[in-house]
Scaffold this motif. Structure first.
Motif, PDB file in Angstrom:
ATOM      1  N   ALA A  53       0.836  -1.194   0.000  1.00 36.14           N
ATOM      2  CA  ALA A  53       0.000   0.000   0.000  1.00 36.14           C
ATOM      3  C   ALA A  53       0.875   1.249   0.000  1.00 36.14           C
ATOM      4  CB  ALA A  53      -0.921   0.004   1.227  1.00 36.14           C
ATOM      5  N   ALA A  54       0.434   2.272  -0.704  1.00 34.57           N
ATOM      6  CA  ALA A  54       1.182   3.532  -0.741  1.00 34.57           C
ATOM      7  C   ALA A  54       1.069   4.263   0.591  1.00 34.57           C
ATOM      8  CB  ALA A  54       0.667   4.415  -1.876  1.00 34.57           C
ATOM      9  N   GLY A  55       0.036   3.975   1.374  1.00 39.05           N
ATOM     10  CA  GLY A  55      -0.057   4.537   2.716  1.00 39.05           C
ATOM     11  C   GLY A  55      -1.134   5.595   2.889  1.00 39.05           C
ATOM     12  N   GLY A  56      -1.811   5.963   1.830  1.00 36.80           N
ATOM     13  CA  GLY A  56      -2.894   6.932   1.945  1.00 36.80           C
ATOM     14  C   GLY A  56      -4.202   6.236   2.259  1.00 36.80           C
ATOM     15  N   GLY A  57      -5.004   6.866   3.105  1.00 36.92           N
ATOM     16  CA  GLY A  57      -6.285   6.268   3.447  1.00 36.92           C
ATOM     17  C   GLY A  57      -7.267   7.314   3.928  1.00 36.92           C
ATOM     18  N   THR A  58      -8.504   6.864   4.156  1.00 33.48           N
ATOM     19  CA  THR A  58      -9.583   7.738   4.584  1.00 33.48           C
ATOM     20  C   THR A  58     -10.312   7.080   5.752  1.00 33.48           C
ATOM     21  OG1 THR A  58      -9.868   8.460   2.292  1.00 33.48           O
ATOM     22  CG2 THR A  58     -11.668   8.938   3.801  1.00 33.48           C
ATOM     23  N   VAL A  59     -10.668   7.869   6.757  1.00 35.19           N
ATOM     24  CA  VAL A  59     -11.405   7.327   7.906  1.00 35.19           C
ATOM     25  C   VAL A  59     -12.794   6.882   7.450  1.00 35.19           C
ATOM     26  CG1 VAL A  59     -12.365   7.816  10.187  1.00 35.19           C
ATOM     27  CG2 VAL A  59     -10.169   8.825   9.515  1.00 35.19           C
ATOM     28  N   TYR A  60     -13.098   5.615   7.709  1.00 35.81           N
ATOM     29  CA  TYR A  60     -14.428   5.078   7.379  1.00 35.81           C
ATOM     30  C   TYR A  60     -15.335   5.128   8.609  1.00 35.81           C
ATOM     31  CZ  TYR A  60     -18.064   1.673   6.351  1.00 35.81           C
ATOM     32  OH  TYR A  60     -19.263   1.042   6.196  1.00 35.81           O
ATOM     33  N   VAL A  75     -10.182   3.995  18.163  1.00 30.31           N
ATOM     34  CA  VAL A  75     -10.060   2.903  17.203  1.00 30.31           C
ATOM     35  C   VAL A  75     -10.798   3.344  15.952  1.00 30.31           C
ATOM     36  CG1 VAL A  75     -10.727   0.522  16.715  1.00 30.31           C
ATOM     37  CG2 VAL A  75      -9.993   1.161  19.015  1.00 30.31           C
ATOM     38  N   CYS A  76     -10.223   3.069  14.809  1.00 28.98           N
ATOM     39  CA  CYS A  76     -10.940   3.465  13.601  1.00 28.98           C
ATOM     40  C   CYS A  76     -10.792   2.408  12.524  1.00 28.98           C
ATOM     41  CB  CYS A  76     -10.449   4.816  13.086  1.00 28.98           C
ATOM     42  SG  CYS A  76      -8.762   4.788  12.509  1.00 28.98           S
ATOM     43  N   LEU A  77     -11.694   2.472  11.588  1.00 33.42           N
ATOM     44  CA  LEU A  77     -11.590   1.672  10.376  1.00 33.42           C
ATOM     45  C   LEU A  77     -11.123   2.614   9.278  1.00 33.42           C
ATOM     46  CD1 LEU A  77     -14.854  -0.450  10.542  1.00 33.42           C
ATOM     47  CD2 LEU A  77     -12.509  -1.280  10.794  1.00 33.42           C
ATOM     48  N   VAL A  78     -10.086   2.198   8.574  1.00 32.91           N
ATOM     49  CA  VAL A  78      -9.491   3.034   7.537  1.00 32.91           C
ATOM     50  C   VAL A  78      -9.663   2.350   6.183  1.00 32.91           C
ATOM     51  CG1 VAL A  78      -7.360   4.106   6.720  1.00 32.91           C
ATOM     52  CG2 VAL A  78      -7.785   3.896   9.173  1.00 32.91           C
ATOM     53  N   ASP A  79     -10.172   3.086   5.230  1.00 32.40           N
ATOM     54  CA  ASP A  79     -10.228   2.614   3.850  1.00 32.40           C
ATOM     55  C   ASP A  79      -8.938   3.029   3.152  1.00 32.40           C
ATOM     56  OD1 ASP A  79     -12.658   1.329   3.815  1.00 32.40           O
ATOM     57  OD2 ASP A  79     -13.772   3.109   3.195  1.00 32.40           O
ATOM     58  N   LEU A  80      -8.104   2.048   2.822  1.00 26.29           N
ATOM     59  CA  LEU A  80      -6.875   2.370   2.098  1.00 26.29           C
ATOM     60  C   LEU A  80      -7.210   2.700   0.646  1.00 26.29           C
ATOM     61  CD1 LEU A  80      -4.028   2.202   3.511  1.00 26.29           C
ATOM     62  CD2 LEU A  80      -5.876   1.054   4.712  1.00 26.29           C
ATOM     63  N   ASP A  81      -6.366   3.519   0.055  1.00 22.39           N
ATOM     64  CA  ASP A  81      -6.621   3.953  -1.320  1.00 22.39           C
ATOM     65  C   ASP A  81      -6.645   2.783  -2.292  1.00 22.39           C
ATOM     66  OD1 ASP A  81      -6.732   6.510  -0.353  1.00 22.39           O
ATOM     67  OD2 ASP A  81      -4.720   7.066  -1.033  1.00 22.39           O
ATOM     68  N   GLU A  82      -5.962   1.693  -1.918  1.00 24.01           N
ATOM     69  CA  GLU A  82      -5.905   0.524  -2.808  1.00 24.01           C
ATOM     70  C   GLU A  82      -7.180  -0.321  -2.769  1.00 24.01           C
ATOM     71  OE1 GLU A  82      -3.468   1.545  -0.860  1.00 24.01           O
ATOM     72  OE2 GLU A  82      -1.857   2.000  -2.290  1.00 24.01           O
ATOM     73  N   GLY A  83      -8.110   0.011  -1.853  1.00 27.77           N
ATOM     74  CA  GLY A  83      -9.391  -0.684  -1.901  1.00 27.77           C
ATOM     75  C   GLY A  83      -9.618  -1.727  -0.827  1.00 27.77           C
ATOM     76  N   PHE A  84      -8.876  -1.661   0.279  1.00 26.70           N
ATOM     77  CA  PHE A  84      -9.185  -2.546   1.393  1.00 26.70           C
ATOM     78  C   PHE A  84      -9.335  -1.726   2.673  1.00 26.70           C
ATOM     79  CE2 PHE A  84      -4.587  -2.285   1.310  1.00 26.70           C
ATOM     80  CZ  PHE A  84      -4.207  -2.266   2.643  1.00 26.70           C
ATOM     81  N   ARG A  85      -9.929  -2.377   3.669  1.00 28.15           N
ATOM     82  CA  ARG A  85     -10.264  -1.697   4.920  1.00 28.15           C
ATOM     83  C   ARG A  85      -9.565  -2.400   6.062  1.00 28.15           C
ATOM     84  NH1 ARG A  85     -16.401  -1.014   5.181  1.00 28.15           N
ATOM     85  NH2 ARG A  85     -15.824   0.574   3.662  1.00 28.15           N
ATOM     86  N   MET A  86      -9.005  -1.635   6.992  1.00 24.94           N
ATOM     87  CA  MET A  86      -8.350  -2.250   8.147  1.00 24.94           C
ATOM     88  C   MET A  86      -8.677  -1.483   9.415  1.00 24.94           C
ATOM     89  SD  MET A  86      -4.378  -1.068   7.577  1.00 24.94           S
ATOM     90  CE  MET A  86      -3.799  -1.862   9.085  1.00 24.94           C
ATOM     91  N   ARG A 103      -8.486  12.470   5.770  1.00 30.84           N
ATOM     92  CA  ARG A 103      -7.407  11.813   5.027  1.00 30.84           C
ATOM     93  C   ARG A 103      -6.263  11.487   5.977  1.00 30.84           C
ATOM     94  NH1 ARG A 103      -7.376   9.003   0.940  1.00 30.84           N
ATOM     95  NH2 ARG A 103      -5.319   9.713   0.305  1.00 30.84           N
ATOM     96  N   LEU A 104      -5.708  10.291   5.811  1.00 31.99           N
ATOM     97  CA  LEU A 104      -4.679   9.793   6.710  1.00 31.99           C
ATOM     98  C   LEU A 104      -3.459   9.331   5.930  1.00 31.99           C
ATOM     99  CD1 LEU A 104      -6.940   7.523   8.942  1.00 31.99           C
ATOM    100  CD2 LEU A 104      -6.232   9.872   9.410  1.00 31.99           C
ATOM    101  N   ARG A 105      -2.356   9.221   6.700  1.00 30.74           N
ATOM    102  CA  ARG A 105      -1.123   8.693   6.142  1.00 30.74           C
ATOM    103  C   ARG A 105      -0.623   7.599   7.081  1.00 30.74           C
ATOM    104  NH1 ARG A 105       3.910  10.286   7.218  1.00 30.74           N
ATOM    105  NH2 ARG A 105       3.190  12.139   8.312  1.00 30.74           N
ATOM    106  N   LEU A 106      -0.201   6.495   6.488  1.00 26.47           N
ATOM    107  CA  LEU A 106       0.295   5.354   7.261  1.00 26.47           C
ATOM    108  C   LEU A 106       1.559   5.716   8.034  1.00 26.47           C
ATOM    109  CD1 LEU A 106       0.231   2.202   7.795  1.00 26.47           C
ATOM    110  CD2 LEU A 106       1.767   2.035   5.828  1.00 26.47           C
ATOM    111  N   LEU A 107       1.628   5.251   9.300  1.00 29.61           N
ATOM    112  CA  LEU A 107       2.848   5.400  10.086  1.00 29.61           C
ATOM    113  C   LEU A 107       3.029   4.102  10.864  1.00 29.61           C
ATOM    114  CD1 LEU A 107       5.143   7.284  11.072  1.00 29.61           C
ATOM    115  CD2 LEU A 107       3.671   7.830  13.020  1.00 29.61           C
ATOM    116  N   ILE A 108       4.065   3.339  10.510  1.00 25.46           N
ATOM    117  CA  ILE A 108       4.322   2.078  11.200  1.00 25.46           C
ATOM    118  C   ILE A 108       5.208   2.368  12.400  1.00 25.46           C
ATOM    119  CG2 ILE A 108       5.357  -0.219  11.005  1.00 25.46           C
ATOM    120  CD1 ILE A 108       4.535  -0.151   8.026  1.00 25.46           C
ATOM    121  N   VAL A 109       4.712   2.042  13.588  1.00 29.46           N
ATOM    122  CA  VAL A 109       5.448   2.304  14.824  1.00 29.46           C
ATOM    123  C   VAL A 109       5.797   0.972  15.472  1.00 29.46           C
ATOM    124  CG1 VAL A 109       4.294   4.521  15.170  1.00 29.46           C
ATOM    125  CG2 VAL A 109       3.353   2.457  16.222  1.00 29.46           C
TER     126      VAL A 109
END
Ligand SMILES: [Zn+2]
Length: 125
Positions: A53-60, A75-86, A103-109
């Motif tokens: 995933a490129a890391g862009g997403g939207t709060v669902y 806690v949120c559900l995020v729709d990634l730009d590639e078409g899946f939800r996590m 609009r959100l950006r992925l940050l792996i911590v």
């Protein structure tokens, strides 16, 4: 590549360890698959291919949890730009400030020695 492909879950974890959020895309029906699986859940085709995933997403959807004796967190559900939800969370803002459609950006911590995919608000331009 001569190694046999890793199992779905280890492939996902290996991606996170490298700072990548991986998902799969089915070669038959073209749909994004997440969490990783051996078979496409939509059409049953085997071995969906890995993509990153490129890391862009939207709060669902977003919820603020208020445990007793602990700070509220969200806690949120995020729709990634590639078409899946996590399921994930948004850091860097007050829990109540997260809105559907943001609009959100992925940050792996790293937490407890393991990489965890979270999100931060995307810069507004
Ligand atoms: Zn499929």
């Amino acid at each position: 590549m001569t190694e046999s492909p890793p199992g779905p879950w280890s492939g996902y974890q290996e991606g996170l360890a490298r700072g990548e959020l991986r998902f799969q895309r089915c070669g038959e029906c073209g749909r994004a698959v997440f969490y990783p699986r051996l078979l496409c859940p939509f059409c049953g085709s085997a071995d969906p291919a890995w993509e990153t995933a490129a890391g862009g997403g939207t709060v669902y959807a977003t919820t603020t949890m208020r445990p007793r004796d602990e700070a509220p967190y969200h806690v949120c559900l995020v729709d990634l730009d590639e078409g899946f939800r996590m399921m994930s969370r948004v850091d860097g803002v007050a829990p109540d400030a997260v809105r559907i459609g943001d609009r959100l950006r992925l940050l792996i911590v790293e937490e407890d020695g393991r990489p965890v995919p979270t999100f931060v608000p995307a810069e507004r331009s």
